[in-house]
Design an enzyme around this catalytic site. Structure first.
Site, PDB file in Angstrom:
ATOM      1  N   PRO A 603       0.834  -1.209   0.000  1.00 24.18           N
ATOM      2  CA  PRO A 603       0.000   0.000   0.000  1.00 24.18           C
ATOM      3  C   PRO A 603       0.870   1.261   0.000  1.00 24.18           C
ATOM      4  O   PRO A 603       1.865   1.335   0.717  1.00 24.18           O
ATOM      5  CB  PRO A 603      -0.790  -0.112   1.315  1.00 24.18           C
ATOM      6  CG  PRO A 603      -0.619  -1.520   1.773  1.00 24.18           C
ATOM      7  CD  PRO A 603       0.689  -1.974   1.240  1.00 24.18           C
ATOM      8  N   HIS A 604       0.496   2.250  -0.802  1.00 25.18           N
ATOM      9  CA  HIS A 604       1.230   3.512  -0.847  1.00 25.18           C
ATOM     10  C   HIS A 604       0.379   4.543  -1.575  1.00 25.18           C
ATOM     11  O   HIS A 604      -0.532   4.195  -2.327  1.00 25.18           O
ATOM     12  CB  HIS A 604       2.574   3.355  -1.569  1.00 25.18           C
ATOM     13  CG  HIS A 604       2.426   2.866  -2.979  1.00 25.18           C
ATOM     14  ND1 HIS A 604       2.287   1.528  -3.278  1.00 25.18           N
ATOM     15  CD2 HIS A 604       2.366   3.525  -4.157  1.00 25.18           C
ATOM     16  CE1 HIS A 604       2.161   1.395  -4.586  1.00 25.18           C
ATOM     17  NE2 HIS A 604       2.199   2.583  -5.151  1.00 25.18           N
ATOM     18  N   ALA A 605       0.671   5.798  -1.338  1.00 23.25           N
ATOM     19  CA  ALA A 605       0.037   6.902  -2.065  1.00 23.25           C
ATOM     20  C   ALA A 605       1.147   7.862  -2.489  1.00 23.25           C
ATOM     21  O   ALA A 605       2.330   7.544  -2.373  1.00 23.25           O
ATOM     22  CB  ALA A 605      -0.999   7.593  -1.176  1.00 23.25           C
TER      23      ALA A 605
END
Length: 692
Positions: A603-605
């Site tokens: 998960p990452h943004a």
């Protein structure tokens, strides 16, 4: 007599006003004595003014404007070719051209002697060397009394070798000299007339070439068209004829061949496939293959984002830029056309982390072509992603304007543009443009940066700086010194790294001198950036910590699992709560983009969504959960990444990708007693990677 060494050295001298002798020798793979001898020969060509000579003073060569103009006149004047002395490599290429072009004529040893102007022993040695070179590509050089010397083997492979020769010379050596020699001597065709004809049909059918690709096509077609009459190939049998006929590239090929009275359908299909692998993909064209290729491009971008931990701001722009390169790449891979990237090794060296991530990104795509994707092609795509990953603030300036000239395509252009904007933030940049644009824009710029030392650039009377599309730290350092010395900042002077190294070595023993030298260059070029080990970003164990590792955690669903995995990053001030919310919202809109391999999620943004400090948490679920990925569910291992703007996390991502192929790593995540045990394993692996 003019020879290759003198010709190349003369072109290199034109590039700069001042050259360090030692550096010039290294650039041209010469000893100091060989360099001095070549300079003496070059002085012999400068017949216009006996007082204008190259002189070595204080281990430097200063090129006056008068000498530069003399050299430009010599290189532009074709008359010096008559007395030109080819070296062994050039003679080998020339022999191949003779046998390739005159395949229907009797070629004897005496013919070669007359053609090359050398003795029988030299020609025999050249033929022997050429035979060894061609055997590697399953091409035979055969001789019979009846037919003389001929090339034998698979016709596609024979053509492939010619294409590779021309591409390599035009790109790496920046010369078409041998081919011009052949064309002029045998009055085969004029480059200008062929260019006019090809450009007429490119306009008619809406086909675009990068400047250098157009030149490569013209030279290759001049030599190839004669063989298209009498050397048929069973090319692209697996591709449906109806699918090709519907393409504008097929109509282009048919019209071009018809001009030379070639109506063979296999020749037309061969030429069509070749054009598909050369021309620029235009995302605005409604071609029949558009949906297929755009879907592949989106899959590549999605997988790259998942593996790298980078989220692109403008998805549409990224897709369009990558499409322009990937469409021809798709056909090069499909039809197994020549792929030559002289910058391949340099890209792997300067962008090692990114190259590894792009290579991993493309693995699922390779299955479409039934063979691995060549590293040359991976390197091309790495250049595109390197430019896309760079973030720069645009602003208006009233200071000097620099024109970027790059005939090699959008990948090289983007890299050069972003590199130069970083090195010279006080300059305003125009371009990149192709060489033909320099005259039209002559009043709009103060200096020129170019990836190719085209003589036309120096006739502008503007300062010209020749740069590599991929610059190492030493090259960047030299460029900064050259530019600031010439554009008016005469008080600016970078310290000499060689002198600093000399002082250090006087007072201390230096282990790994080249690594120290590289770090000094990096520090002096950009002092606010911390210098990492080996000039790379931090390793995986450097961006995590025992307190960021969670084992055997329980979650009800994928959303809770993501929020729990990000919690340590929030607790220790590496992200904001908005960052977690953005990851969850994005997953709800786009699906499980973060599931990068079997049982693994990343998960990452984007950094602007709430990253305060670079970091990654590691979470192991007690029970695997479904995230919605058909291929890789259920997920048990979650690596929540917080990446900063400058992409310093890429080295850690490369290490993570390698760990995800390590069974021992999974065993430890499942069975470790505490987070420190897993962290120690990361530390040990980091040491092993550094040693290798």
């Amino acid at each position: 007599m003019m020879d290759e060494r003198s010709r190349k050295l003369m072109k290199r001298l034109i590039e700069r006003s001042v050259h360090e002798v030692d550096e010039l020798a290294v650039q041209n793979s010469l000893t100091k004595r060989q360099l001095e001898y070549s300079l003496e020969k070059i002085n012999g060509y400068s017949v216009f003014d006996s007082n204008a000579k190259l002189v070595i003073e204080n281990n430097r060569i200063i090129l006056t404007n008068q000498l530069r103009e003399q050299f430009m006149t010599i290189l532009s004047d074709k008359t010096y070719r008559k007395g030109y002395s080819m070296n062994a490599f050039e003679r080998s290429k020339y022999l191949y051209l003779l046998m390739f072009y005159f395949s229907d004529e009797y070629l004897s040893i005496n013919y070669f002697i007359d053609e090359l102007g050398v003795g029988k022993t030299t020609v025999m040695n050249d033929l022997k060397n050429l035979t060894i070179e061609l055997e590697i590509e399953n091409i035979q050089l055969v001789y019979t009394r009846k037919d003389g010397y001929q090339l034998s083997g698979n016709e596609e492979q024979i053509r492939y070798h010619l294409m590779k020769m021309i591409i390599w010379d035009s790109t790496e050596n920046n010369t078409a000299f041998i081919y011009d020699q052949f064309i002029e001597k045998h009055q085969v065709e004029t480059i200008d007339s062929m260019k006019d004809l090809v450009e007429k049909y490119t306009v008619k059918y809406g086909i675009s070439f990068v400047e250098n690709r157009l030149s490569e096509f013209i030279y290759t077609f001049i030599f190839l068209k004669k063989r298209l009459f009498n050397q048929s190939v069973s090319f692209c049998d697996k591709y449906q004829l109806s699918a090709l006929i519907a393409m504008k590239e097929y109509q282009f090929s048919k019209s071009l061949l018809a001009h030379f009275c070639i109506e063979d359908q296999s020749a037309c299909m061969y030429l069509c496939a070749w054009i598909l692998g050369l021309s620029i993909g235009r995302p605005d064209d409604s071609t029949k293959d558009y949906e297929t290729i755009i879907e592949l491009v989106k899959r590549i971008i999605q997988r790259f984002e998942a593996i790298s931990g980078i989220r692109f701001n403008n998805q549409e722009l990224v897709v369009r830029q990558l499409y322009t390169h990937f469409r021809p790449a798709y056909y090069r891979l499909y039809f197994k056309l020549p792929i030559v990237n002289p910058l391949h090794n340099k890209i792997k060296d300067e962008y090692s982390e990114l190259f590894n991530i792009v290579e991993e990104t493309l693995k699922p795509i390779a299955s479409l072509f039934e063979h691995p994707i060549p590293e040359d092609e991976i390197a091309f795509l790495t250049m595109h992603f390197a430019s896309l990953c760079s973030n720069f603030d645009e602003y208006t300036t009233t200071q000097k304007v620099a024109l970027i000239v790059c005939p090699n395509g959008i990948g090289s252009s983007s890299i050069v543009y972003t590199e130069l904007k970083t090195l010279f933030p006080e300059l305003s940049f125009l371009g990149p443009v192709e060489t033909k644009e320099i005259e039209r824009l002559s009043d709009s710029y103060d200096l020129i940066f170019s990836t190719v030392p085209n003589i036309r650039l120096f006739y502008t009377k503007k300062p010209v700086y020749i740069v590599s599309p991929i610059m190492n730290t030493r090259e960047k350092y030299r460029l900064i010194s050259d530019v600031y010395a010439q554009i008016g900042n005469f008080n600016f002077k970078l310290p000499s790294v060689d002198k600093i190294m000399e002082i250090i070595q006087k007072h201390a023993a230096v282990n790994g001198g080249s690594a120290l030298e590289k770090e000094l260059y990096e520090y002096l070029i950009n002092q606010e950036e911390p210098v990492e080990k080996n000039g790379e970003g931090p390793g995986l164990q450097e961006i995590t910590a025992p307190e960021l590792i969670q084992l055997n955690i329980e979650a009800k669903n994928w959303e809770e699992a993501i929020r729990l995995s990000a919690a340590p990053l929030l607790k220790y001030g590496r992200i904001t709560r908005n960052y977690i919310d953005t990851i969850v919202d994005t997953a709800k809109k786009e699906g499980p983009y973060m599931v990068i391999s079997k049982n693994v999620a990343l998960p990452h943004a984007r950094p602007i969504d709430g990253v305060k400090r670079l970091g990654i948490s590691i979470s192991v679920l007690k029970e695997p959960l479904v995230f919605g990925s058909k291929e890789n569910d259920p997920v048990k291992y979650i690596f929540c990444l917080a990446a900063t703007e400058n992409n310093r996390h890429l080295n850690a991502m490369v290490e993570l990708v390698k760990l995800l192929d390590d069974p021992q790593f999974y065993y430890l995540m499942d069975n470790a007693n505490d987070s420190h045990e897993l962290y120690r394993y990361l530390f040990q692996q980091d040491i092993l990677i550094a040693r290798n």
